[in-house]
Write an enzyme that holds these catalytic residues in place. Structure first.
Site, PDB file in Angstrom:
ATOM      1  CG  ASN A  22     -35.482   4.818 -23.093  1.00 17.57           C
ATOM      2  OD1 ASN A  22     -36.639   5.982 -22.386  1.00 17.57           O
ATOM      3  ND2 ASN A  22     -35.423   3.705 -23.175  1.00 17.57           N
ATOM      4  CE  LYS A  27     -21.947  13.051 -38.484  1.00 16.19           C
ATOM      5  NZ  LYS A  27     -21.727  14.788 -39.143  1.00 16.19           N
ATOM      6  CG  PHE A  51     -41.946   1.620 -12.079  1.00 19.91           C
ATOM      7  CD1 PHE A  51     -40.832   1.567 -11.265  1.00 19.91           C
ATOM      8  CD2 PHE A  51     -42.670   2.650 -12.352  1.00 19.91           C
ATOM      9  CE1 PHE A  51     -40.961   2.929 -10.182  1.00 19.91           C
ATOM     10  CE2 PHE A  51     -43.249   3.160 -11.694  1.00 19.91           C
ATOM     11  CZ  PHE A  51     -43.174   3.541 -10.158  1.00 19.91           C
ATOM     12  CE  LYS A 109     -36.628  -7.001 -14.314  1.00 18.41           C
ATOM     13  NZ  LYS A 109     -36.336  -6.461 -15.569  1.00 18.41           N
ATOM     14  CE  LYS A 167     -41.096  -7.241 -17.525  1.00 22.21           C
ATOM     15  NZ  LYS A 167     -41.218  -5.844 -18.629  1.00 22.21           N
ATOM     16  CG  ASP A 208     -34.604  -4.497 -22.650  1.00 24.72           C
ATOM     17  OD1 ASP A 208     -33.991  -4.029 -21.009  1.00 24.72           O
ATOM     18  OD2 ASP A 208     -35.445  -4.305 -22.581  1.00 24.72           O
TER      19      ASP A 208
HETATM   20  O1  C5P Z   1     -37.741  -6.302 -17.487  1.00 22.19           O
HETATM   21  P1  C5P Z   1     -38.041  -5.255 -17.689  1.00 22.19           P
HETATM   22  O2  C5P Z   1     -37.473  -4.034 -18.199  1.00 22.19           O
HETATM   23  O3  C5P Z   1     -39.404  -4.451 -17.994  1.00 22.19           O
HETATM   24  O4  C5P Z   1     -38.085  -4.110 -16.011  1.00 22.19           O
HETATM   25  C1  C5P Z   1     -38.443  -3.242 -15.834  1.00 22.19           C
HETATM   26  C2  C5P Z   1     -38.294  -3.113 -14.782  1.00 22.19           C
HETATM   27  O5  C5P Z   1     -36.503  -3.882 -14.581  1.00 22.19           O
HETATM   28  C3  C5P Z   1     -37.804  -1.477 -14.258  1.00 22.19           C
HETATM   29  O6  C5P Z   1     -38.040  -1.034 -12.922  1.00 22.19           O
HETATM   30  C4  C5P Z   1     -36.400  -0.951 -14.914  1.00 22.19           C
HETATM   31  O7  C5P Z   1     -36.260   0.290 -14.228  1.00 22.19           O
HETATM   32  C5  C5P Z   1     -35.061  -2.753 -14.390  1.00 22.19           C
HETATM   33  N1  C5P Z   1     -34.581  -2.651 -15.575  1.00 22.19           N
HETATM   34  C6  C5P Z   1     -33.538  -2.940 -15.020  1.00 22.19           C
HETATM   35  N2  C5P Z   1     -32.717  -3.149 -15.888  1.00 22.19           N
HETATM   36  C7  C5P Z   1     -32.361  -3.533 -17.312  1.00 22.19           C
HETATM   37  C8  C5P Z   1     -34.181  -3.100 -17.675  1.00 22.19           C
HETATM   38  C9  C5P Z   1     -34.849  -2.892 -17.048  1.00 22.19           C
HETATM   39  O8  C5P Z   1     -32.520  -2.083 -13.596  1.00 22.19           O
HETATM   40  N3  C5P Z   1     -31.748  -3.502 -17.862  1.00 22.19           N
END
Ligand code: C5P
Length: 399
Positions: free
Chosen positions: A207, A286, A325, A343, A339, A276
């Site tokens: 990304n 390839k 974040f 988390k 979130k 994700d």
């Molecule tokens: O759920 P979302 O991706 O929006 O959450 C963002 C936060 O979660 C960020 O701090 C990112 O570093 C973390 N994150 C993570 N593992 C993922 C996706 C996001 O630790 N697979």
């Protein structure tokens, strides 16, 4: 005790901007010793700086002085911080090679105080690999560099190479002159950059994240005395001297590393843009395209990657502080709050990435802190360095 700052001005057109900087610092009660190379005196008269600093401006290695001490050694012993602004390509090259052939370069060699270098020059000169190598070499010796701004340049072109805003340099000087050591003895782990998921041996999904926000946090935490681990996905940024650097590729790899280090950490900050999804079946060879491009069609099956912060959140120790974040495009507060809960974070730094000046690949950010008790603090548009400092101030308050 009042601090003494050495400002070395070298021969670039931006030299005139330093007058405002000297004036601001002087108003703060900082004793400013201005030194100019011969080139700098062609752009601005030393009289300007003598008037603003209230001190003799030093330009000549052989200048007579009333002091018994050798002048350049006396200055080097006196200063708490040495700033070179603007720093030309030539002066950076001299510093990188220990050349001491005029007053300022001799002070640089004799100096033991921290050094802040603020390059300003034409874009092609700044991008020249020799200049970049010199910067890297000096950074490796602990010299601190500010990145030039992009914009119109005096040479008539436009690009990277402008002296950063005076206010930005002023804040950096204040930060270095009065360093906070409020994270001494703390171990901080930060993740940054984009994770990458392979499609085949040469292609991958990632990304737009550059890693700037996380790198700024790691650098600020280190400056404030912490023992810092930076777990970085793909990023064009250089590793930070003094910070333990662990490069990783995929989300799973990043998760594994962070779970391993988690038990030893006091503070964990998740600034990485973690993908994700990953490709369910990575091709071992390839992928081939069809002869006729219109027949080209590949379906990639994507499956979930671990949510790293959620995994860390499950194992969170008492007194371990975790910050995440939330980059959102709608319902900022509501989505960020969910979130924060899921988390198990102490607070979340939310930003609306649709707003100009916030989010990915930008030097600035506009963030809102959301806390577990429901408190919300919205900050104005700030540089990512300032956002990093604000996040760590908040962490210190929670500790
Ligand atoms: O759920 P979302 O991706 O929006 O959450 C963002 C936060 O979660 C960020 O701090 C990112 O570093 C973390 N994150 C993570 N593992 C993922 C996706 C996001 O630790 N697979």
């Amino acid at each position: 005790m009042a601090k003494t700052l050495g400002i070395g001005i070298t021969g670039g057109i931006a030299a005139y901007k330093i007058a405002e900087l000297v004036s601001k610092l002087k108003q703060d009660g900082i004793d400013v010793v201005v030194m100019m190379t011969e080139g700098a005196t062609k752009f601005v008269s030393p009289l300007t700086f003598r008037t603003l600093s209230g001190r003799e401006v030093i330009t000549d290695l052989w200048q007579e002085s009333n002091e018994w001490k050798v002048q350049h050694i006396g200055i080097a012993e006196e200063i708490d911080l040495l700033v070179i602004a603007p720093a030309t390509a030539n002066f950076i090259a001299k510093m990188a090679h220990g050349i001491a052939d005029d007053l300022l370069s001799t002070v640089v060699v004799a100096n033991t105080a921290p050094v802040l270098v603020v390059p300003a020059m034409n874009t092609n000169m700044y991008n020249n690999p020799i200049v970049q190598d010199n910067i890297k070499k000096l950074a490796g010796y602990g010299y601190h560099f500010m990145k030039p701004d992009s914009g119109n340049l005096a040479c008539g072109t436009s690009g990277k190479g402008r002296l950063p805003e005076i206010d930005h340099i002023y804040k950096e000087i204040k930060r270095m002159l009065y360093p906070k050591k409020d994270l001494e003895g703390k171990r901080v782990m930060v993740n940054a950059g984009t994770t990458c998921e392979n499609i085949d041996p040469v292609r991958f999904i990632c990304n737009r994240s550059t890693g700037k926000m996380g790198y700024c946090i790691a650098e600020e935490a280190f400056a404030r005395g912490a023992d810092v681990i930076l777990v970085s996905g793909n990023s064009p940024l250089d590793s930070i001297p003094g910070v333990q650097f662990i490069p990783v590729w995929s989300a799973e790899e990043m998760c594994e590393v962070m779970l391993e280090y988690q038990p030893d950490c006091d503070i964990i900050i998740g600034a990485a843009a973690v993908g994700d999804f990953r490709v369910a079946n990575i091709a071992t060879q390839k992928l081939k395209k069809a002869e006729n491009y219109e027949e080209n069609k590949i379906l990639l099956e994507l499956v979930g990657t671990p949510d790293i912060l959620k995994e860390l959140g499950k194992k969170k120790r008492d007194h371990q502080i975790m910050v995440g974040f939330a980059a959102e495009t709608e319902n900022l507060i509501e989505n960020a709050r969910k979130k924060l809960e899921s988390k198990n974070l102490d607070f979340i730094v939310a930003n609306d990435v649709t707003v100009e000046g916030a989010g990915f690949a930008s030097d600035t950010n506009i963030v809102t802190f959301i806390f577990r008790n429901g408190d919300i603090t919205s900050l104005p548009k700030m540089s990512k360095e300032e956002v990093a400092a604000a996040i760590l101030n908040q962490v210190v308050e929670l500790m």
